[in-house]
Design an enzyme around this catalytic site. Sequence first.
Site, PDB file in Angstrom:
ATOM      1  N   HIS A 118       0.838  -1.209   0.000  1.00 36.98           N
ATOM      2  CA  HIS A 118       0.000   0.000   0.000  1.00 36.98           C
ATOM      3  C   HIS A 118       0.873   1.259   0.000  1.00 36.98           C
ATOM      4  O   HIS A 118       0.576   2.235  -0.690  1.00 36.98           O
ATOM      5  CB  HIS A 118      -0.887   0.042   1.245  1.00 36.98           C
ATOM      6  CG  HIS A 118      -1.865  -1.090   1.355  1.00 36.98           C
ATOM      7  ND1 HIS A 118      -1.753  -2.091   2.296  1.00 36.98           N
ATOM      8  CD2 HIS A 118      -2.979  -1.375   0.640  1.00 36.98           C
ATOM      9  CE1 HIS A 118      -2.756  -2.938   2.166  1.00 36.98           C
ATOM     10  NE2 HIS A 118      -3.515  -2.532   1.164  1.00 36.98           N
ATOM     11  N   GLN A 148     -18.184  -6.994  -0.386  1.00 31.23           N
ATOM     12  CA  GLN A 148     -17.338  -7.817  -1.254  1.00 31.23           C
ATOM     13  C   GLN A 148     -16.917  -9.125  -0.606  1.00 31.23           C
ATOM     14  O   GLN A 148     -16.104  -9.852  -1.169  1.00 31.23           O
ATOM     15  CB  GLN A 148     -16.135  -7.018  -1.737  1.00 31.23           C
ATOM     16  CG  GLN A 148     -15.124  -6.639  -0.668  1.00 31.23           C
ATOM     17  CD  GLN A 148     -14.065  -5.678  -1.205  1.00 31.23           C
ATOM     18  OE1 GLN A 148     -14.325  -4.500  -1.408  1.00 31.23           O
ATOM     19  NE2 GLN A 148     -12.864  -6.174  -1.444  1.00 31.23           N
ATOM     20  N   GLN A 203      -9.016  -7.763 -10.192  1.00 31.83           N
ATOM     21  CA  GLN A 203      -9.625  -6.522  -9.689  1.00 31.83           C
ATOM     22  C   GLN A 203      -9.204  -5.336 -10.561  1.00 31.83           C
ATOM     23  O   GLN A 203     -10.013  -4.476 -10.912  1.00 31.83           O
ATOM     24  CB  GLN A 203      -9.202  -6.300  -8.237  1.00 31.83           C
ATOM     25  CG  GLN A 203      -9.574  -4.941  -7.676  1.00 31.83           C
ATOM     26  CD  GLN A 203      -9.410  -4.855  -6.183  1.00 31.83           C
ATOM     27  OE1 GLN A 203     -10.230  -5.366  -5.449  1.00 31.83           O
ATOM     28  NE2 GLN A 203      -8.368  -4.206  -5.713  1.00 31.83           N
TER      29      GLN A 203
HETATM   30  O1  PAF Z   1      -8.145  -4.139  -2.953  1.00 27.40           O
HETATM   31  C1  PAF Z   1      -8.832  -3.805  -1.958  1.00 27.40           C
HETATM   32  O2  PAF Z   1      -8.318  -3.599  -0.850  1.00 27.40           O
HETATM   33  C2  PAF Z   1     -10.332  -3.659  -2.105  1.00 27.40           C
HETATM   34  O3  PAF Z   1     -10.865  -4.613  -2.941  1.00 27.40           O
HETATM   35  C3  PAF Z   1     -10.770  -2.239  -2.524  1.00 27.40           C
HETATM   36  C4  PAF Z   1     -10.286  -1.900  -3.933  1.00 27.40           C
HETATM   37  C5  PAF Z   1     -10.239  -1.206  -1.544  1.00 27.40           C
HETATM   38  C6  PAF Z   1     -12.305  -2.136  -2.542  1.00 27.40           C
HETATM   39  O4  PAF Z   1     -12.834  -2.393  -1.276  1.00 27.40           O
END
Ligand code: PAF
Length: 288
Positions: free
Chosen positions: A44, A68, A160
Amino acid sequence: MHPSSTRPLLLETKRTLREWVVREKRGGKTIGLVPTMGYLHEGHASLMRRARSENDRVVVSIYVNPLQFGPSEDFAAYPRDLAGDLDLCAGAGVDAVFHTSDDQMYAPDFSTYVIPDALASNLCGASRPGHFRGVCTVVAKLFNLASPDRAYFGQKDCQQVAVLARLARDLDFPLEFVVCPTVREPDGLAMSSRNKYLSPAERETALVLWRSLALARDLVKRGESDAAQIQGAMRALYEGKPGLRTDYIELVDPGSLAPVSRIAGKTLVAVAAFVGKTRLIDNEFVAP
Ligand code: PAF
């Protein structure tokens, strides 16, 4: 220059986020958004640093999005550490953190979803029904709330990234979609908040994901182009390992995510496996 000791502004409601965004935009500032679910790590931090270098202001969202997670998944257990996350954000020069509650994000009668089509049907989409509906819905909301000029995502979540880049294009979000490389531990394990779940023995077992991708790369380098052969060789690494269950080992076209039978151009090798109860994913590009 952003001193690493400066704490980011903590925005806990949609209204305070919108007010901050409107203020910054009025002042002509560009905004970079890094959406996260918290329990932040170096992967991150690399997104935040990239955002820092390309925008006047950086906002990180920290929200464990219930939409999710499947009913038998790890929503309740998902690791959370806001104090640690704020320290990491401060160190990366982040200006603001959006950290809000479920009732802010989802009204009791919430009933509008963003549902991705073709790109979400295989790989993780097949084993996690509804997952990408949840991801797309929350990310569309975050794009609307933060109005970013650029949004940053990690390649580790390769499907994603494909699904969300398509969402941004298809729904005309006026932003630049930035994909950053996977950050790995020194031994190759892809950084993930879920690595926290692994026991020392599982941590060792988890290396098979990276090793199988390295094997695929070597085979392709040595001239192998038959996807089934590569999959078979990779699968053999997973077999017979206690506590390890393969979810998928796939070779797909990076644009369409459709399976390929021959490596004719740039190909995405994507893997997912359960190590004990922890589901891990990883991927790597290969090319002939
Ligand atoms: O990758 C993640 O941490 C999640 O899927 C996101 C993109 C923040 C959406 O909740």
